[in-house]
Design a protein around this motif. Sequence first.
Motif, short mmCIF file in Angstrom:
data_model
loop_
_atom_site.label_atom_id
_atom_site.label_comp_id
_atom_site.label_asym_id
_atom_site.label_seq_id
_atom_site.Cartn_x
_atom_site.Cartn_y
_atom_site.Cartn_z
N ASN A 117 -22.73 17.87 49.72
CA ASN A 117 -22.69 19.19 50.34
C ASN A 117 -22.64 19.11 51.86
O ASN A 117 -22.12 20.01 52.52
N ARG A 123 -15.95 21.84 51.95
CA ARG A 123 -15.32 23.16 51.85
C ARG A 123 -13.94 23.07 51.20
O ARG A 123 -13.57 23.91 50.37
N GLY A 132 -19.13 25.41 43.13
CA GLY A 132 -20.13 24.75 43.96
C GLY A 132 -20.71 23.53 43.27
O GLY A 132 -20.69 23.40 42.04
N ASN A 285 -17.08 32.72 47.77
CA ASN A 285 -18.14 33.16 48.67
C ASN A 285 -18.42 32.12 49.75
O ASN A 285 -18.10 30.93 49.62
N ASP A 286 -19.03 32.56 50.84
CA ASP A 286 -19.32 31.67 51.97
C ASP A 286 -20.34 30.60 51.62
O ASP A 286 -20.34 29.52 52.20
N ALA A 287 -21.21 30.90 50.66
CA ALA A 287 -22.25 29.94 50.28
C ALA A 287 -21.71 28.75 49.50
O ALA A 287 -22.39 27.74 49.35
N THR A 289 -20.94 28.63 46.18
CA THR A 289 -21.62 28.50 44.90
C THR A 289 -20.81 29.14 43.79
O THR A 289 -19.88 29.90 44.03
N GLN A 305 -21.15 32.87 37.72
CA GLN A 305 -22.41 32.44 38.32
C GLN A 305 -23.39 32.23 37.17
O GLN A 305 -23.46 33.06 36.26
N PHE A 368 -27.33 30.51 44.01
CA PHE A 368 -27.59 29.52 45.05
C PHE A 368 -27.97 28.22 44.34
O PHE A 368 -28.37 28.22 43.17
N GLU A 370 -30.43 25.08 44.39
CA GLU A 370 -31.66 24.53 44.94
C GLU A 370 -32.44 23.85 43.82
O GLU A 370 -33.04 24.51 42.97
N ALA A 407 -22.74 37.93 44.23
CA ALA A 407 -22.07 36.78 44.84
C ALA A 407 -20.60 36.73 44.48
O ALA A 407 -19.84 35.94 45.07
N GLU A 504 -35.12 33.83 49.36
CA GLU A 504 -34.60 33.10 50.52
C GLU A 504 -35.74 32.52 51.35
O GLU A 504 -35.65 31.40 51.85
#
Length: 549
Positions: A117, A123, A132, A285-287, A289, A305, A368, A370, A407, A504
């Motif tokens: 990552n 990207r 992602g 999406n910008d994240a 994922t 998702q 996300f 994690e 998302a 978050e």
Amino acid sequence: MAERTDILIGIDAGTSVVKAVAFDLDGRQLAEASVLNRYDTGADGAATQSLSQTWADCAAALRKLGESVEGLAVRTAGVAVTGQGDGTWLVGADDVPAGDAWIWLDARAAPAVRRLNAAPSERARFEATGTGLNTCQQGVQLAHMDATCPELLDRAEVALHCKDWLYLKLTGVRATDPSESSFTFGDFRTRAYDDTVIDALGLEHRRHLLPQIVDGSQVTHPLSDAAAAETGLTAGTPVSLGYVDMVMTALGAGVHTGDPGAACSTVGSTGVHMRAVGQDDVLLNDAGTGYVIALPVPGLVTQVQTNMAATLNIDWLLRVGGDLLAEFGVETSHSDLVRRIDGWMAQSRPGALLYHPYISDAGERGPFVEADARADFIGLSSAHRYPDLVRAVVEGLGMAARDCYAAMGEMPGEVRLTGGAARSRALRGVISAATGARVRVSSREEAGAAGAAMMAAVAIGAYDSMEDCIAAWVTPLLGEAEAPEPQLIDTYDSLYPAFRTAREALVPVWGELARHRGSGATTDPETHAGEESTGRTLEATDASRRSAT
């Protein structure tokens, strides 16, 4: 004896159960047989499954199906197979397993996720795959194996997924499908392998492990003599390689029926939220994922998702309640407790607590990523009781679904629900209000197996196109639309910002807790290269347990 023209068999090899389901050519389910599967876990985050045992379970399920359907072997027009997604099923010389599979629950590749990552090429890889990085995926797992235990890859000749392994055993053909190949190693626009992606994963020197790509809605291979002997089916029967189980389940449940604004959520052990879009309309999406997974329809993909755990959160809370009752000599079954959920929901106030449903030891992957994420209750007071906890957990699943759809763009206008949780009116109401969408439930019992069988139906020419098959197999089984309750919409609109802000803000807390535990996601498995799993075998004791809620 009837001619072999009127039955299709869909195989759905899940993490805990392998199912074989017979359908007639009009999509009516005739019979189902299942065999419990099992996997091993280890303290280092390992989650592994035996390739040989998984095939034995699949063959047993097919034999069992033959016992309940007269003349099954000669009546079968085609067989299709799907199975649990992601994971790494390595096969060596003479098609012998190179070791146990690393399944999607395996968390050992967390260091590889962090390393990849952070790379400048990430990207570009994401924009090609639309997917992602997370510990579930074969690309990440192979990268981690290459860094920590390269001998595993050295003795392998091909890297497969679960359904691919079963297809190999059924037909003798090493192959994968366009869905898993493109979201892992390729470009969702071309449905082919992509050098940019393979290079970004650092696997160019392992490219020989990637099998040919076969679209099971267009190509079949004959059932081998060896497989016929083990399954009781007839050698030469056409076999179709289905797409990954998430897409097959969504296809069977109604993710694509031509209705604008429709989406599909599978709320089972995990939560899978997806919408069908044209490949040119994908929102990345910008994240970085989520998943983009091809549908067996030209130019059409699903944006996805996925929550690592959905009803597993409910299972946990019910188990806590059951254990407490057992301390006082009151024995209850899981199904007894499940039947009380709607009543407990009625005894509690909506939106009184926050719950983040990250109960999985592997953390979270959608919307996300994690690996250290963990579940929590926020807002407890001395006035709260067990029904309040039940409602908070159910509402946490609704908030997680909303988080996932957010998302991917705007909220859907309608969500087609499948999975065991769809049977709960209270849970349907929560998901409906949390997303602001009406919900519809398909009466299809085995959506994943049905989606796979639809692939075979098109491949053998029973239908001219997948749209024609959907019109016969899917649309008539969709129930009446259930509108969300306006007052609940207002409650969850007010609650969601706090849900998002809290999850978050908790990221550093999760990291500190992981360091305190001294193991799991933040422990770098590179220091444990070569260690064998000492985990215990997890065996499902109730075939419906994981889907009952």
